[in-house]
Enzyme design. Structure first.
Site, mmCIF file in Angstrom:
data_model
loop_
_atom_site.group_PDB
_atom_site.id
_atom_site.type_symbol
_atom_site.label_atom_id
_atom_site.label_comp_id
_atom_site.label_asym_id
_atom_site.label_seq_id
_atom_site.Cartn_x
_atom_site.Cartn_y
_atom_site.Cartn_z
ATOM 1 N NE ARG A 149 -3.515 -2.220 2.856
ATOM 2 C CZ ARG A 149 -3.265 -3.316 3.565
ATOM 3 N NH1 ARG A 149 -2.100 -3.441 4.189
ATOM 4 N NH2 ARG A 149 -4.157 -4.281 3.657
ATOM 5 N NE ARG A 248 -2.892 -3.552 -1.392
ATOM 6 C CZ ARG A 248 -2.447 -4.344 -0.408
ATOM 7 N NH1 ARG A 248 -1.154 -4.554 -0.265
ATOM 8 N NH2 ARG A 248 -3.299 -4.912 0.422
#
Length: 299
Positions: A149, A248
């Site tokens: 993240r 991601r």
């Protein structure tokens, strides 16, 4: 109990007992502020402990009329449920009015992803003759090479890099730590940034252990990383709307497409529930379907 006292107590509970980040606490607080605004707009102003299920249903209609999309409504209701769970725990209320409150039905949106070629194209657009170019390459390679993240990336520390064994230690949501494997390209980019560029940077006191720094020697903000990726997408003419989170998603999607075990992907991403990770199996099915449509003679 008045609204201000209730919100302040809720914030302390989220910070001290739930160990949530400042960003998460602010998001929850905004949700309760909206309920407070709604209560304040009613003919009879209600304190938090006097809100009923009927009031909450009226609140849902209110935010719906404001044009709020179902996913935003669902997130706000999640905050309200947490708020009333807190009030119940503190004995401010005897029954939870949000218990029977239903969230709006939302379609599970598949996240945008980048192909391997698109990722290479974006990284190739970096100007490596500039110090920030080397840093940004390390950032992109780490995002894609470990599926972090953006908040985990900005908080990444030198003391948590174990590059000799190809692992990094990451502090995720709720201050939970996990060990994540890191790819060879990311390791190479990190070493070049740390050993050849970062070492020459002035570093502000207290920021010495952070991996990614700006020119002033302080850790990077999330906004800078968002803007950097947006600028690179424009340079290469990418029409997709991308963000750090896209890297991601791409990390997870490419692993699942390659046959990785879903539990292993869950562990690497730091998802509490396997159902969150399962979205990537849906993405994989979409990829397979598009492949058939593109290449099968009967499609």
């Amino acid at each position: 109990m008045d609204w201000r006292s209730a919100i302040k107590g809720f914030q302390a509970y989220l910070k001290l007992e739930k160990s949530l980040s400042d960003n998460s606490i602010q998001a929850y607080s905004r949700d309760i502020e909206k309920l407070y605004q709604y209560s304040d707009s009613q003919p009879v102003k209600l304190k938090p402990e006097l809100i009923t299920l009927t009031n909450l249903r009226g609140f849902i209609n209110w935010i719906n009329e404001l044009g709020m999309i179902p996913s935003s409504q669902a997130r706000i209701l999640s905050g309200i449920k947490a708020f009333y769970k807190y009030l119940l725990m503190e004995d401010v209320i005897k029954a939870d009015p949000s218990e029977l409150l239903e969230s709006p039905k939302i379609r599970r949106k598949l996240p945008d992803t980048l192909s391997y070629e698109e990722i290479n194209k974006i990284i190739a657009a970096l100007d490596l003759s500039k110090p920030e170019g080397m840093r940004n390459k390390a950032i992109l390679e780490t995002l894609y090479g470990s599926g972090l993240r953006v908040s985990e990336l900005t908080e990444l520390k030198l003391s948590n890099l174990y590059l000799d064994i190809e692992f990094i230690k990451v502090t995720g949501k709720g201050n939970k730590e996990r060990l994540v494997p890191i790819g060879s390209e990311a390791i190479k980019a990190l070493k070049l940034w740390i050993e050849n560029v970062r070492v020459h940077n002035p570093i502000k006191k207290g920021e010495e252990d952070y991996v990614f720094l700006n020119r002033r020697g302080t850790r990077l903000s999330r906004q800078i990383i968002f803007l950097t990726i947006k600028d690179l997408a424009e340079i290469v003419g990418l029409k997709k709307k991308i963000s750090p989170h896209t890297f991601r998603h791409s990390f997870a999607t490419h692993l699942v497409e390659g046959g990785a075990d879903l539990r292993a992907v869950q562990e690497m991403l730091g998802h509490e529930s396997i159902t969150t990770t399962e979205i990537y199996t849906h993405l994989d099915r979409e990829y397979l379907k598009s492949t058939i449509n593109q290449f099968h003679p009967r499609s």
